[in-house]
Motif scaffolding. Structure first.
Motif, PDB file in Angstrom:
ATOM      1  N   MET A   1       0.571  -1.273  -0.316  1.00 26.96           N
ATOM      2  CA  MET A   1       0.202  -0.101  -0.399  1.00 26.96           C
ATOM      3  C   MET A   1       1.088   1.147   0.335  1.00 26.96           C
ATOM      4  SD  MET A   1      -2.346   0.897   2.260  1.00 26.96           S
ATOM      5  CE  MET A   1      -4.797   1.063   2.264  1.00 26.96           C
ATOM      6  N   ASN A   2       0.394   1.936  -0.835  1.00 28.62           N
ATOM      7  CA  ASN A   2       1.381   3.539  -1.133  1.00 28.62           C
ATOM      8  C   ASN A   2       1.246   4.286  -0.001  1.00 28.62           C
ATOM      9  OD1 ASN A   2       3.076   2.267  -3.352  1.00 28.62           O
ATOM     10  ND2 ASN A   2       1.099   3.613  -4.841  1.00 28.62           N
ATOM     11  N   THR A   3       1.968   4.830   0.608  1.00 27.01           N
ATOM     12  CA  THR A   3       1.871   6.215   1.747  1.00 27.01           C
ATOM     13  C   THR A   3       0.947   7.195   1.053  1.00 27.01           C
ATOM     14  OG1 THR A   3       3.297   4.884   3.045  1.00 27.01           O
ATOM     15  CG2 THR A   3       2.959   7.771   3.831  1.00 27.01           C
ATOM     16  N   PRO A   4       0.566   7.780   1.460  1.00 28.46           N
ATOM     17  CA  PRO A   4       0.354   9.092   0.916  1.00 28.46           C
ATOM     18  C   PRO A   4       1.351  10.211   0.848  1.00 28.46           C
ATOM     19  CG  PRO A   4      -1.777   8.757   2.694  1.00 28.46           C
ATOM     20  CD  PRO A   4      -0.656   7.338   2.905  1.00 28.46           C
ATOM     21  N   ILE A   5       1.194  11.260  -0.010  1.00 25.62           N
ATOM     22  CA  ILE A   5       2.198  12.458  -0.084  1.00 25.62           C
ATOM     23  C   ILE A   5       1.180  14.079   0.735  1.00 25.62           C
ATOM     24  CG2 ILE A   5       3.692  10.700  -1.486  1.00 25.62           C
ATOM     25  CD1 ILE A   5       2.532  13.083  -3.394  1.00 25.62           C
ATOM     26  N   GLU A   6       2.186  14.931   1.159  1.00 21.77           N
ATOM     27  CA  GLU A   6       0.687  16.147   1.552  1.00 21.77           C
ATOM     28  C   GLU A   6       2.060  16.430   0.256  1.00 21.77           C
ATOM     29  OE1 GLU A   6       1.774  16.738   5.581  1.00 21.77           O
ATOM     30  OE2 GLU A   6       0.992  15.054   6.373  1.00 21.77           O
ATOM     31  N   ILE A   7       1.122  17.854  -0.572  1.00 17.24           N
ATOM     32  CA  ILE A   7       1.436  18.920  -1.043  1.00 17.24           C
ATOM     33  C   ILE A   7       0.810  19.925  -0.718  1.00 17.24           C
ATOM     34  CG2 ILE A   7       1.537  19.356  -3.571  1.00 17.24           C
ATOM     35  CD1 ILE A   7       2.863  16.924  -3.543  1.00 17.24           C
ATOM     36  N   LEU A   8       1.733  20.806  -1.110  1.00 22.75           N
ATOM     37  CA  LEU A   8       1.091  22.398  -0.246  1.00 22.75           C
ATOM     38  C   LEU A   8       0.822  23.203  -1.379  1.00 22.75           C
ATOM     39  CD1 LEU A   8       0.257  24.558   1.662  1.00 22.75           C
ATOM     40  CD2 LEU A   8       3.152  24.991   1.735  1.00 22.75           C
ATOM     41  N   MET A   9      -0.822  23.576  -1.567  1.00 29.44           N
ATOM     42  CA  MET A   9      -0.474  24.407  -2.840  1.00 29.44           C
ATOM     43  C   MET A   9      -0.638  25.800  -2.386  1.00 29.44           C
ATOM     44  SD  MET A   9      -3.584  24.131  -5.545  1.00 29.44           S
ATOM     45  CE  MET A   9      -4.125  25.166  -6.315  1.00 29.44           C
ATOM     46  N   ILE A  10      -0.204  27.133  -2.604  1.00 25.50           N
ATOM     47  CA  ILE A  10       0.000  28.287  -2.001  1.00 25.50           C
ATOM     48  C   ILE A  10      -0.756  28.763  -3.182  1.00 25.50           C
ATOM     49  CG2 ILE A  10       1.540  30.169  -1.690  1.00 25.50           C
ATOM     50  CD1 ILE A  10       2.938  28.043  -1.506  1.00 25.50           C
ATOM     51  N   ASP A  11      -1.725  29.526  -3.108  1.00 24.73           N
ATOM     52  CA  ASP A  11      -2.618  29.672  -4.122  1.00 24.73           C
ATOM     53  C   ASP A  11      -3.564  30.825  -3.421  1.00 24.73           C
ATOM     54  OD1 ASP A  11      -5.072  30.819  -6.401  1.00 24.73           O
ATOM     55  OD2 ASP A  11      -4.098  28.647  -7.013  1.00 24.73           O
ATOM     56  N   ASP A  12      -3.810  32.573  -3.953  1.00 19.83           N
ATOM     57  CA  ASP A  12      -4.685  33.310  -3.549  1.00 19.83           C
ATOM     58  C   ASP A  12      -5.981  33.044  -3.800  1.00 19.83           C
ATOM     59  OD1 ASP A  12      -3.993  34.703  -6.193  1.00 19.83           O
ATOM     60  OD2 ASP A  12      -5.023  36.235  -5.644  1.00 19.83           O
ATOM     61  N   ASP A  13      -5.893  31.981  -4.625  1.00 16.73           N
ATOM     62  CA  ASP A  13      -7.883  32.005  -5.038  1.00 16.73           C
ATOM     63  C   ASP A  13      -7.928  30.327  -4.365  1.00 16.73           C
ATOM     64  OD1 ASP A  13     -10.266  31.259  -6.292  1.00 16.73           O
ATOM     65  OD2 ASP A  13      -9.747  31.869  -8.640  1.00 16.73           O
ATOM     66  N   LYS A  14      -8.941  29.999  -3.627  1.00 16.13           N
ATOM     67  CA  LYS A  14      -8.860  29.211  -2.548  1.00 16.13           C
ATOM     68  C   LYS A  14      -9.692  28.808  -3.759  1.00 16.13           C
ATOM     69  CE  LYS A  14     -10.102  26.998   2.167  1.00 16.13           C
ATOM     70  NZ  LYS A  14     -10.478  25.890   1.426  1.00 16.13           N
ATOM     71  N   ASP A  15     -10.869  28.811  -4.193  1.00 14.87           N
ATOM     72  CA  ASP A  15     -11.439  28.666  -5.350  1.00 14.87           C
ATOM     73  C   ASP A  15     -10.919  26.895  -5.834  1.00 14.87           C
ATOM     74  OD1 ASP A  15     -13.605  28.603  -4.518  1.00 14.87           O
ATOM     75  OD2 ASP A  15     -14.169  30.484  -6.554  1.00 14.87           O
ATOM     76  N   ASN A  16      -9.684  27.308  -6.739  1.00 13.73           N
ATOM     77  CA  ASN A  16      -8.537  26.425  -7.745  1.00 13.73           C
ATOM     78  C   ASN A  16      -8.001  25.210  -6.485  1.00 13.73           C
ATOM     79  OD1 ASN A  16      -8.146  28.226  -9.495  1.00 13.73           O
ATOM     80  ND2 ASN A  16      -6.541  29.341  -8.645  1.00 13.73           N
ATOM     81  N   PHE A  17      -8.275  26.036  -4.729  1.00 14.21           N
ATOM     82  CA  PHE A  17      -7.497  24.335  -4.188  1.00 14.21           C
ATOM     83  C   PHE A  17      -9.150  23.794  -4.004  1.00 14.21           C
ATOM     84  CE2 PHE A  17      -8.209  22.712   0.183  1.00 14.21           C
ATOM     85  CZ  PHE A  17      -7.218  22.375   0.045  1.00 14.21           C
ATOM     86  N   ASP A  18     -10.109  24.150  -4.002  1.00 14.32           N
ATOM     87  CA  ASP A  18     -11.460  23.407  -3.614  1.00 14.32           C
ATOM     88  C   ASP A  18     -11.451  22.137  -4.541  1.00 14.32           C
ATOM     89  OD1 ASP A  18     -12.341  24.788  -1.027  1.00 14.32           O
ATOM     90  OD2 ASP A  18     -13.218  26.302  -1.998  1.00 14.32           O
ATOM     91  N   SER A  19     -10.812  23.122  -6.590  1.00 16.99           N
ATOM     92  CA  SER A  19     -11.602  22.181  -7.791  1.00 16.99           C
ATOM     93  C   SER A  19     -10.625  20.605  -7.407  1.00 16.99           C
ATOM     94  CB  SER A  19     -11.346  22.968  -8.312  1.00 16.99           C
ATOM     95  OG  SER A  19     -10.687  23.269  -9.026  1.00 16.99           O
ATOM     96  N   LEU A  20      -9.277  21.349  -6.907  1.00 15.11           N
ATOM     97  CA  LEU A  20      -8.043  20.142  -6.773  1.00 15.11           C
ATOM     98  C   LEU A  20      -8.304  18.839  -5.433  1.00 15.11           C
ATOM     99  CD1 LEU A  20      -5.187  22.041  -8.440  1.00 15.11           C
ATOM    100  CD2 LEU A  20      -6.666  20.133  -9.338  1.00 15.11           C
ATOM    101  N   LYS A  21      -8.891  19.431  -4.460  1.00 12.61           N
ATOM    102  CA  LYS A  21      -8.542  18.566  -3.064  1.00 12.61           C
ATOM    103  C   LYS A  21      -9.560  17.365  -3.422  1.00 12.61           C
ATOM    104  CE  LYS A  21      -8.916  18.671   1.568  1.00 12.61           C
ATOM    105  NZ  LYS A  21      -9.376  19.612   3.026  1.00 12.61           N
TER     106      LYS A  21
END
Length: 89
Positions: A1-21
């Motif tokens: 089983m693969n361990t999840p990885i953590e990626i930090l998204m830095i973006d002033d538009d939270k909608d971009n984050f919400d669409s990718l999460k």
């Protein structure tokens, strides 16, 4: 089983984050969010779990900046700050 990885998204538009999460989670990527570089530095400092970054082309350096004040060289500034963190740790 693969361990999840953590990626930090830095973006002033939270909608971009919400669409990718959700899509990222399906691929075992834990997507974290920072609206500005200051918050990103706080998250990254001392956190060995962050494996990568998604950096907005233009973004906020400080908290509570308003639209239209995004830094044009945001990617460059972010890379410099990450290098400083690496040197200090």
């Amino acid at each position: 089983m693969n361990t999840p990885i953590e990626i930090l998204m830095i973006d002033d538009d939270k909608d971009n984050f919400d669409s990718l999460k959700g899509r990222a989670a399906k691929h075992r990527i834990i997507l974290k969010y920072a609206e500005n570089l200051k918050d990103a530095v706080d998250i990254i400092t001392g956190n060995k779990k962050i494996s990568g970054l998604i950096i907005d082309g233009k973004g906020f350096i400080e908290r509570n900046q308003s639209r239209g004040t995004e830094k044009e060289d945001f990617v460059h500034e972010t890379i410099l700050q990450i290098k400083l963190i690496e040197i200090q740790e």
